[in-house]
Motif scaffolding. Structure first.
Motif, PDB file in Angstrom:
ATOM      1  N   THR A   1       0.805  -1.273   0.120  1.00  0.00           N
ATOM      2  CA  THR A   1       0.080   0.069  -0.105  1.00  0.00           C
ATOM      3  C   THR A   1       0.870   1.113  -0.105  1.00  0.00           C
ATOM      4  N   ASN A   2       2.063   1.297   0.823  1.00  0.00           N
ATOM      5  CA  ASN A   2       2.970   2.274   0.764  1.00  0.00           C
ATOM      6  C   ASN A   2       3.509   2.613  -0.321  1.00  0.00           C
TER       7      ASN A   2
ATOM      8  N   GLN B   1       2.447   1.766  -3.210  1.00  0.00           N
ATOM      9  CA  GLN B   1       1.457   2.460  -4.450  1.00  0.00           C
ATOM     10  C   GLN B   1       1.182   3.892  -4.082  1.00  0.00           C
ATOM     11  N   THR B   2       1.296   4.156  -3.020  1.00  0.00           N
ATOM     12  CA  THR B   2       1.088   5.796  -2.624  1.00  0.00           C
ATOM     13  C   THR B   2       2.003   6.542  -2.936  1.00  0.00           C
TER      14      THR B   2
ATOM     15  N   ARG C   1       2.188   6.771  -6.780  1.00  0.00           N
ATOM     16  CA  ARG C   1       1.103   7.746  -7.121  1.00  0.00           C
ATOM     17  C   ARG C   1       1.836   9.199  -7.068  1.00  0.00           C
ATOM     18  N   ALA C   2       2.348   9.143  -5.889  1.00  0.00           N
ATOM     19  CA  ALA C   2       2.725  10.658  -5.590  1.00  0.00           C
ATOM     20  C   ALA C   2       3.951  11.086  -6.648  1.00  0.00           C
TER      21      ALA C   2
ATOM     22  N   ALA D   1       6.135  11.887   0.426  1.00  0.00           N
ATOM     23  CA  ALA D   1       4.998  12.377  -0.369  1.00  0.00           C
ATOM     24  C   ALA D   1       4.566  13.695   0.261  1.00  0.00           C
TER      25      ALA D   1
ATOM     26  N   GLY E   1       1.313  16.295   0.398  1.00  0.00           N
ATOM     27  CA  GLY E   1      -0.066  16.445   0.300  1.00  0.00           C
ATOM     28  C   GLY E   1      -0.459  17.578   0.750  1.00  0.00           C
TER      29      GLY E   1
ATOM     30  N   THR F   1       4.765  13.191   4.326  1.00  0.00           N
ATOM     31  CA  THR F   1       4.657  11.974   4.916  1.00  0.00           C
ATOM     32  C   THR F   1       5.839  11.098   4.263  1.00  0.00           C
TER      33      THR F   1
ATOM     34  N   PHE G   1       8.778   8.116   3.621  1.00  0.00           N
ATOM     35  CA  PHE G   1       8.456   6.949   3.288  1.00  0.00           C
ATOM     36  C   PHE G   1       9.762   6.107   3.572  1.00  0.00           C
TER      37      PHE G   1
END
Length: 87
Positions: A9-10, A12-13, A16-17, A42, A44, A53, A55
């Motif tokens: 999930t991380n 994929q985030t 996207r970022a 990332a 936002g 955020t 990573f």
């Protein structure tokens, strides 16, 4: 070995970022050692404010020296630096 769902999930985030141009590289301090780290974040927005955020951080020096990859001959193991050397 299976990659856990939180890591997928991380990732994929993070993808996207990157695709949206919303990544930043920030200099931070390691919470344990106090050493400088260069952290991939990332970016936002929240009510007009920027939110970063984290990573992970970039490896200092040669990243090939920092990590042991999966062992192609053992799906549950990792390549060890002493593999193939006589005792």
């Amino acid at each position: 070995m299976s990659i856990p769902s939180y890591a997928r999930t991380n990732f994929q985030t993070l993808l996207r970022a990157a695709g949206d141009g919303n990544l930043a590289l920030m200099e931070c301090l390691d919470a344990v050692t106090g050493s400088s780290r260069y952290v991939i974040c990332a970016v936002g927005r929240d009510d007009g404010d920027y939110v970063f955020t984290p990573f992970g951080h970039l490896a200092h020096g040669n990243p090939y020296d920092a990590y042991l990859p999966p062992d192609p001959g053992d799906p549950e193991g990792f390549v060890r630096p002493d593999a193939g050397e006589a005792p």
